[in-house]
Write a protein that holds these residues in place. Structure first.
Motif, short mmCIF file in Angstrom:
data_model
loop_
_atom_site.label_atom_id
_atom_site.label_comp_id
_atom_site.label_asym_id
_atom_site.label_seq_id
_atom_site.Cartn_x
_atom_site.Cartn_y
_atom_site.Cartn_z
N GLY A 97 0.89 -1.19 0.05
CA GLY A 97 -0.14 -0.10 0.07
C GLY A 97 0.75 1.21 0.04
O GLY A 97 0.45 2.12 -0.55
N MET A 98 2.08 1.20 0.66
CA MET A 98 2.81 2.35 0.73
C MET A 98 3.36 2.59 -0.74
O MET A 98 3.62 3.78 -1.08
CB MET A 98 4.05 2.16 1.47
N ASN A 99 3.57 1.34 -1.65
CA ASN A 99 4.32 1.80 -2.80
C ASN A 99 3.06 2.33 -3.52
O ASN A 99 3.45 3.10 -4.36
CB ASN A 99 4.58 0.27 -3.31
N VAL A 101 0.99 4.55 -2.71
CA VAL A 101 0.91 5.97 -2.26
C VAL A 101 2.13 6.78 -2.85
O VAL A 101 2.23 7.81 -3.40
CB VAL A 101 0.90 6.05 -0.88
N PHE A 102 3.33 5.81 -2.59
CA PHE A 102 4.55 6.65 -3.31
C PHE A 102 4.51 6.78 -4.85
O PHE A 102 5.27 7.55 -5.38
CB PHE A 102 5.80 5.70 -2.67
N GLY A 103 3.70 5.93 -5.70
CA GLY A 103 3.65 6.13 -6.88
C GLY A 103 2.79 7.29 -7.22
O GLY A 103 3.04 8.06 -8.30
N GLU A 104 1.98 7.44 -6.16
CA GLU A 104 0.91 8.76 -6.58
C GLU A 104 1.90 10.12 -6.15
O GLU A 104 1.81 11.15 -7.09
CB GLU A 104 -0.12 8.95 -5.47
N LYS A 125 1.29 13.71 3.78
CA LYS A 125 0.52 13.56 4.93
C LYS A 125 -0.08 12.09 4.91
O LYS A 125 -0.17 11.71 6.18
CB LYS A 125 -0.58 14.83 4.99
N ILE A 126 -0.60 11.70 3.91
CA ILE A 126 -1.03 10.38 4.01
C ILE A 126 0.04 9.27 4.35
O ILE A 126 -0.26 8.37 5.17
CB ILE A 126 -2.01 9.95 2.57
N MET A 127 1.22 9.35 3.76
CA MET A 127 2.00 8.42 3.85
C MET A 127 2.78 8.81 5.45
O MET A 127 3.02 7.84 6.03
CB MET A 127 3.56 8.65 2.99
N ALA A 131 2.41 5.60 7.96
CA ALA A 131 3.52 4.84 8.54
C ALA A 131 3.49 5.08 9.95
O ALA A 131 3.89 3.98 10.79
CB ALA A 131 4.69 5.85 8.36
N ALA A 132 2.87 6.10 10.48
CA ALA A 132 2.50 5.92 12.21
C ALA A 132 1.49 4.65 12.56
O ALA A 132 1.74 4.02 13.51
CB ALA A 132 2.13 7.03 12.40
N VAL A 133 0.47 4.35 11.77
CA VAL A 133 -0.46 3.50 12.03
C VAL A 133 0.24 2.16 11.83
O VAL A 133 0.26 1.04 12.61
CB VAL A 133 -1.47 3.45 11.03
#
Length: 238
Positions: A97-99, A101-104, A125-127, A131-133
């Motif tokens: 999922g982080m990938n 978001v990073f693609g965006e 901000k979403i990342m 990351a914290a969650v």
């Protein structure tokens, strides 16, 4: 009457250095000997021997089903471990999922409609929130699994002791001194490590790999299928 002090008395003018005291021995090292290579060779030999002994001690072990590892645990212990396993699987999927978001973020940087900061601030901000969650989830997951594994391991130790005490005296006569206690400590520690840390890390890596495959299929299934075929063929042939 013999004066012993006179016999042991040194002549006048004779110093202490006149006694025949052997010089201290000094260690000599041949210049041809490479100390670093010798130490490295000894460490490599000892580590290989330890790995061989670890493999040999489980050479006669019989494989059992996965769920049989939890047969000594209570319902509460199983719920604790399975909850930790679920959290760890979610953490593994979170990397995929982080990938996404990073693609965006990369898409916003490639064609910014406004300034770079204005285009990427929302995604950043979403990342940060994700990351914290996911960090908190990973901490919870890797806390629940070892906790449940420790509870099950304690019950395995109790079952082991009961089984040993039920043996005849001939069993204790044939055993070496300290062998039973050493086996109890060593095998249960390996059992607890495999049921806690190794299980959590393996589940997280497996979920991360499957999630990455799904993300790759989402972006381009043609490239993903061709790359998967190449990797599988190299793995089978090599």
């Amino acid at each position: 009457m013999v004066d012993r002090r006179a016999a042991n008395r040194r002549p006048i003018g004779e110093s202490v250095t006149s006694f025949d005291i052997p010089p201290p021995k000094t260690a000599t090292i041949s210049p041809e000997v490479n100390i670093d290579s010798t130490i490295l060779e000894q460490k490599t030999t000892s580590s290989s021997n330890d790995d061989k002994s670890d493999i040999d001690k489980y050479a006669d072990a019989k494989p059992i089903p996965f769920f049989s590892l939890f047969r000594h645990g209570t319902t509460q212990d199983k719920l604790i471990i399975f909850f930790g396993m679920f959290i760890q699987a979610c953490v593994g999927l979170s990397f995929s999922g982080m990938n996404l978001v990073f693609g965006e973020v990369l898409d916003d940087l490639s064609s910014p409609s406004e300034s770079i900061l204005s285009s990427t601030i929302g995604t950043i901000k979403i990342m940060a929130v994700l990351a914290a969650v996911f960090g908190a989830a990973a901490f919870i997951g890797m806390s629940f699994i070892p906790f449940g594994a420790a509870r099950i391991t304690n019950r395995v130790r109790n079952a082991y002791v009961k089984a040993v005490l039920a043996q005849d005296m001939e069993f204790f006569d044939e055993s070496k001194p300290g062998e039973i206690v050493a086996a109890l400590a060593e095998y249960t520690m390996d059992f607890e490590e495999g049921l806690s840390i190794k299980l959590g890390e393996g589940l997280q890596a497996t979920a991360g790999g499957l999630g990455g495959l799904v993300v790759a299929l989402y972006f381009s299934w043609q490239i993903t299928v061709s790359d998967s075929y190449t990797v599988l063929s190299q793995t089978l042939l090599g």
